[in-house]
Design an enzyme around this catalytic site. Structure first.
Site, PDB file in Angstrom:
ATOM      1  N   ASP A  29     -14.465  22.481   5.809  1.00  0.00           N
ATOM      2  CA  ASP A  29     -15.618  21.455   6.295  1.00  0.00           C
ATOM      3  C   ASP A  29     -16.265  20.724   7.102  1.00  0.00           C
ATOM      4  O   ASP A  29     -16.551  19.019   6.797  1.00  0.00           O
ATOM      5  CB  ASP A  29     -16.633  22.092   4.365  1.00  0.00           C
ATOM      6  CG  ASP A  29     -16.036  20.823   3.849  1.00  0.00           C
ATOM      7  OD1 ASP A  29     -15.169  20.580   4.078  1.00  0.00           O
ATOM      8  OD2 ASP A  29     -16.800  20.284   2.444  1.00  0.00           O
ATOM      9  N   ASP A  33     -10.287  17.636   0.500  1.00  0.00           N
ATOM     10  CA  ASP A  33     -10.753  17.956  -1.033  1.00  0.00           C
ATOM     11  C   ASP A  33      -9.589  18.787  -1.942  1.00  0.00           C
ATOM     12  O   ASP A  33      -8.748  18.586  -1.472  1.00  0.00           O
ATOM     13  CB  ASP A  33     -11.483  19.311  -0.054  1.00  0.00           C
ATOM     14  CG  ASP A  33     -11.214  20.294   0.167  1.00  0.00           C
ATOM     15  OD1 ASP A  33     -10.314  20.569   0.183  1.00  0.00           O
ATOM     16  OD2 ASP A  33     -12.037  20.962   0.892  1.00  0.00           O
ATOM     17  N   ASP A 102      -9.086   7.009 -10.037  1.00  0.00           N
ATOM     18  CA  ASP A 102      -9.500   5.877 -10.190  1.00  0.00           C
ATOM     19  C   ASP A 102     -10.491   5.740 -10.905  1.00  0.00           C
ATOM     20  O   ASP A 102     -11.700   6.976 -11.249  1.00  0.00           O
ATOM     21  CB  ASP A 102      -9.895   5.323  -9.173  1.00  0.00           C
ATOM     22  CG  ASP A 102     -10.285   4.795  -7.819  1.00  0.00           C
ATOM     23  OD1 ASP A 102     -10.745   3.776  -8.580  1.00  0.00           O
ATOM     24  OD2 ASP A 102      -9.480   4.401  -7.405  1.00  0.00           O
ATOM     25  N   ASP A 201     -11.004  -0.018 -10.500  1.00  0.00           N
ATOM     26  CA  ASP A 201     -11.866  -0.973  -9.310  1.00  0.00           C
ATOM     27  C   ASP A 201     -12.633  -1.995  -9.709  1.00  0.00           C
ATOM     28  O   ASP A 201     -13.129  -2.942 -10.895  1.00  0.00           O
ATOM     29  CB  ASP A 201     -13.313   0.075  -8.940  1.00  0.00           C
ATOM     30  CG  ASP A 201     -13.643  -0.151  -8.132  1.00  0.00           C
ATOM     31  OD1 ASP A 201     -12.073  -0.497  -7.006  1.00  0.00           O
ATOM     32  OD2 ASP A 201     -14.296  -0.787  -7.876  1.00  0.00           O
ATOM     33  N   GLU A 254      -7.134  -3.277 -10.363  1.00  0.00           N
ATOM     34  CA  GLU A 254      -7.161  -3.699  -9.238  1.00  0.00           C
ATOM     35  C   GLU A 254      -7.854  -5.200  -9.425  1.00  0.00           C
ATOM     36  O   GLU A 254      -9.936  -5.425 -10.130  1.00  0.00           O
ATOM     37  CB  GLU A 254      -8.386  -2.867  -8.093  1.00  0.00           C
ATOM     38  CG  GLU A 254      -8.909  -4.326  -7.059  1.00  0.00           C
ATOM     39  CD  GLU A 254      -9.714  -3.390  -6.217  1.00  0.00           C
ATOM     40  OE1 GLU A 254     -10.153  -3.643  -4.870  1.00  0.00           O
ATOM     41  OE2 GLU A 254     -10.579  -3.540  -6.664  1.00  0.00           O
ATOM     42  N   HIS A 323      -7.373   2.202   0.803  1.00  0.00           N
ATOM     43  CA  HIS A 323      -8.310   2.426   2.019  1.00  0.00           C
ATOM     44  C   HIS A 323      -9.321   1.674   2.149  1.00  0.00           C
ATOM     45  O   HIS A 323     -10.272   1.880   2.364  1.00  0.00           O
ATOM     46  CB  HIS A 323      -9.207   3.636   0.581  1.00  0.00           C
ATOM     47  CG  HIS A 323      -9.463   2.783  -0.567  1.00  0.00           C
ATOM     48  ND1 HIS A 323      -8.757   2.586  -1.261  1.00  0.00           N
ATOM     49  CD2 HIS A 323     -10.557   2.530  -0.745  1.00  0.00           C
ATOM     50  CE1 HIS A 323      -9.149   1.824  -2.745  1.00  0.00           C
ATOM     51  NE2 HIS A 323     -10.897   1.878  -2.185  1.00  0.00           N
ATOM     52  N   ASP A 324      -8.417   0.137   2.198  1.00  0.00           N
ATOM     53  CA  ASP A 324      -9.637  -1.633   2.011  1.00  0.00           C
ATOM     54  C   ASP A 324      -8.819  -1.870   3.036  1.00  0.00           C
ATOM     55  O   ASP A 324      -9.557  -2.683   3.729  1.00  0.00           O
ATOM     56  CB  ASP A 324      -9.702  -2.010   1.325  1.00  0.00           C
ATOM     57  CG  ASP A 324     -10.708  -1.101  -0.158  1.00  0.00           C
ATOM     58  OD1 ASP A 324     -11.570  -0.331   0.257  1.00  0.00           O
ATOM     59  OD2 ASP A 324     -10.745  -1.330  -1.549  1.00  0.00           O
TER      60      ASP A 324
HETATM   61  O1  TEU Z   1     -12.850  -2.968  -4.105  1.00  0.00           O
HETATM   62  C1  TEU Z   1     -13.336  -3.754  -3.920  1.00  0.00           C
HETATM   63  C2  TEU Z   1     -13.279  -4.684  -3.364  1.00  0.00           C
HETATM   64  O2  TEU Z   1     -13.284  -6.031  -3.239  1.00  0.00           O
HETATM   65  C3  TEU Z   1     -13.340  -4.536  -1.769  1.00  0.00           C
HETATM   66  O3  TEU Z   1     -14.257  -3.862  -1.786  1.00  0.00           O
HETATM   67  C4  TEU Z   1     -13.747  -6.177  -0.645  1.00  0.00           C
HETATM   68  O4  TEU Z   1     -14.226  -6.391  -0.711  1.00  0.00           O
HETATM   69  C5  TEU Z   1     -12.690  -5.492   0.642  1.00  0.00           C
HETATM   70  O5  TEU Z   1     -12.921  -3.932   0.918  1.00  0.00           O
HETATM   71  C6  TEU Z   1     -11.151  -5.960   0.740  1.00  0.00           C
HETATM   72  O6  TEU Z   1     -10.834  -6.769   1.786  1.00  0.00           O
HETATM   73  C7  TEU Z   1     -12.600  -1.975  -4.663  1.00  0.00           C
HETATM   74  C8  TEU Z   1     -12.362  -0.596  -3.706  1.00  0.00           C
HETATM   75  O7  TEU Z   1     -11.610  -0.351  -3.762  1.00  0.00           O
HETATM   76  C9  TEU Z   1     -13.873  -0.180  -2.985  1.00  0.00           C
HETATM   77  O8  TEU Z   1     -12.897   0.925  -2.078  1.00  0.00           O
HETATM   78  C10 TEU Z   1     -15.026  -0.250  -2.751  1.00  0.00           C
HETATM   79  O9  TEU Z   1     -15.882  -0.450  -2.170  1.00  0.00           O
HETATM   80  C11 TEU Z   1     -15.083  -1.322  -4.380  1.00  0.00           C
HETATM   81  O10 TEU Z   1     -14.120  -1.470  -4.635  1.00  0.00           O
HETATM   82  C12 TEU Z   1     -16.409  -1.067  -4.646  1.00  0.00           C
HETATM   83  O11 TEU Z   1     -16.914  -0.007  -5.661  1.00  0.00           O
HETATM   84 CA    CA Z   2     -13.391  20.112   2.627  1.00  0.00          CA
END
Ligand code: TEU
Ligand code: CA
Length: 544
Positions: A29, A33, A102, A201, A254, A323-324
């Protein structure tokens, strides 16, 4: 000193982060997953990882790809079922891999039953969140959101609710004891299922001390009212004593905008709060206050920052990607001629520092930033909101395009490149986000077959770390080093290692310590004692 029997399992662990949407799709899809993760457990075992940090898989409408949770005790059907999740935990366990979930408890999704009941006027649930009357013609206070714009949104009944992130992510009211009961119950639910801990988080902003106006700032007005508050420390201590300490957990926070002093308080073993924290100072080495505005990256600054944090914390959570953030070869390395050398150097550095190293999916094959054609390829809600904010400030399209493409979090969220086929071995269907065309040469299949690949360098480096007392638990000392070359020692009772990192694309003259080069990213024949080649990484052993 802990003896080996009481030693915490995570002290010498290598942790791998999975962003499930982009890892591996088992049913075509286009969305990664849990089945996909299960199918790659042997790959992770072979790589040498001890634990997986799994980005959120809970029920969620997905406005922030799962960081907006609508049911903490259920699984998002995009990712599978609770049975799939239980299978993942048990299969991983059989291979000796732990699962760290998480935990997003600063806010829920606006689709969460609690918030829906609150909107419908149920007083019990209204007090789970921050609902306030506006002031004058505007919001209850002047706070700003992490994703740009205001931290308050007006409801249909005319009052406002607080959200430090998107309006789809209303903040929980941690003054309410019911919220504490609900969330600790959720923690126990997952720990009883066998997960080994949590990545919490934005844990250092959950407790709002007051809702007063903040000092006006360029970004995040209001933060002095919620950043590292006393109430937050107390909450974390209660989580620890009442829940976490009952299980053999690893808890990594975090912690946004932390200084070394804040981080020490949050992760000091004697205070019994968090086991480790993620800091951000090195991620911001090239930003002008706000991450969207970049300045030139200077390796000597990165070295100063890493050194400071190595000195400050006994067990920092080390990482160059998540991932950020943009991909580390784009951030601190090179995507051209020295792509391979710089990816290996960053691997070597990450795994030589004192602390717990985290590897983000795709980092181990040297994945690069996305090759998006324009803003239309971007899915991230943060990028969307920032684009809107920049429009309000009358930024022209070409400027918005440039600023957002170079920094968008989606750079790290393109599918993992398993092979060079059309779907990159990630999916047989239409991927939810564009796959990078460089899958033709950056992919797991080809790199597995090449003994000198980045992937095999990761395997060897992880193995090296596992077998080295100095890297696993030795102390850290920076050695006086020339500009842009990072030299430090890691030393245990009977092993001293010198770590050399040339963070530039130029050959550098260095003073040579130690006797015996035992590991590095240049073939042995080319090792010279007093020069480091571009992006050279080497470990030198010395007699004590
Ligand atoms: O991230 C917190 C956060 O401060 C980041 O979003 C930041 O603003 C930027 O991406 C980094 O420069 C956590 C998670 O890791 C993120 O994926 C979420 O979007 C966020 O919290 C809200 O839950
Ligand atoms: Ca899938």
């Amino acid at each position: 000193m802990a003896t080996s029997s009481t030693k915490k399992w995570w002290k010498n662990a290598v942790i791998y982060q999975i962003y499930p949407r982009s890892f591996c799709d088992s049913n075509g899809d286009g969305i990664g997953d849990i089945g996909g993760i299960i199918s790659k457990l042997h790959y992770l075992k072979d790589l040498g990882v001890d634990a997986i940090w799994l980005s959120p898989v809970y029920s969620s409408p997905g406005y922030d790809n799962g960081y907006d949770i609508s049911d903490y005790k259920d699984i998002n059907p995009d990712f599978g079922t609770m049975e799939d999740m239980e299978r993942l935990i048990s299969r991983a366990k059989r291979l000796g891999i732990k699962i760290i979930m998480d935990l997003v408890i600063n806010h829920t999704s606006d689709h969460h039953e609690w918030f829906q009941k609150a909107l419908a006027g149920d007083p019990k649930y209204r007090d789970y969140y921050y609902f306030r009357e506006g002031k004058g013609h505007g919001a209850p206070n002047n706070w700003g959101s992490f994703f740009g714009g205001k931290a308050w949104t007006k409801t249909e009944s005319g009052d406002y609710y607080l959200h430090l992130f998107s309006k789809r992510q209303p903040d929980l009211n941690w003054h309410n004891p019911d919220v504490y009961e609900e969330i600790t119950d959720i923690m126990r639910f997952w720990l009883d299922k066998g997960v080994a801990g949590f990545r919490c988080d934005v844990i250092n902003i959950i407790y709002k001390e007051s809702l007063e106006n903040g000092i006006k700032r360029f970004s995040l007005t209001g933060r002095e009212h919620y950043l590292n508050t006393e109430g937050c420390h107390e909450l974390i201590q209660r989580f620890n004593s009442e829940v976490w300490s009952k299980y053999k957990t690893f808890i990594v926070g975090e912690t946004v905008m932390v200084t070394p002093d804040d981080a020490k308080l949050l992760s000091d073993e004697n205070r019994k709060e968090l086991d480790a924290v993620f800091f951000f100072e090195h991620m911001d080495v090239d930003s002008r206050g706000i991450k969207w505005f970049k300045k030139k990256y200077r390796p000597c600054k990165l070295i100063r920052i890493l050194d400071k944090w190595q000195e400050a914390l006994e067990v920092p959570a080390n990482y160059f990607e998540n991932h950020d953030q943009i991909r580390s070869v784009n951030h601190f390395g090179n995507t051209g001629k020295y792509w391979e050398k710089s990816a290996k150097l960053l691997c070597g550095l990450n795994l030589s520092l004192r602390g717990v190293p985290f590897i983000y999916e795709g980092e181990e094959i040297g994945m690069t930033n996305a090759d998006f054609r324009g803003l239309r390829d971007i899915k991230d809600i943060e990028s969307y909101n920032i684009n809107q904010a920049m429009k309000r400030l009358l930024f022209v399209h070409s400027v918005r395009r440039k600023l957002i493409l170079q920094t968008t979090r989606d750079n790290a969220r393109t599918p993992v490149q398993w092979d060079s086929s059309e779907g990159a071995g990630f999916t047989t269907g239409e991927p939810w986000i564009k796959i990078n065309a460089n899958k033709s040469y950056i992919n797991v299949q080809d790199e597995s077959a090449d003994e000198n690949s980045i992937l095999n360098f990761y395997k060897k480096m992880i193995e090296f770390r596992k077998n080295s007392q100095a890297l696993a638990e030795g102390n850290y000392r920076r050695v006086a080093s020339p500009n842009d070359v990072y030299i430090f020692t890691r030393e245990s009772k009977d092993e001293r290692l010198y770590i050399y990192c040339n963070l530039t694309g130029f050959t550098k003259a260095v003073e040579f310590y130690g006797d015996n080069i035992i590991f590095g990213n240049y073939p042995e024949s080319k090792w010279e004692k007093s020069y480091l080649k571009p992006y050279e990484f080497r470990i030198v052993a010395s007699n004590i």
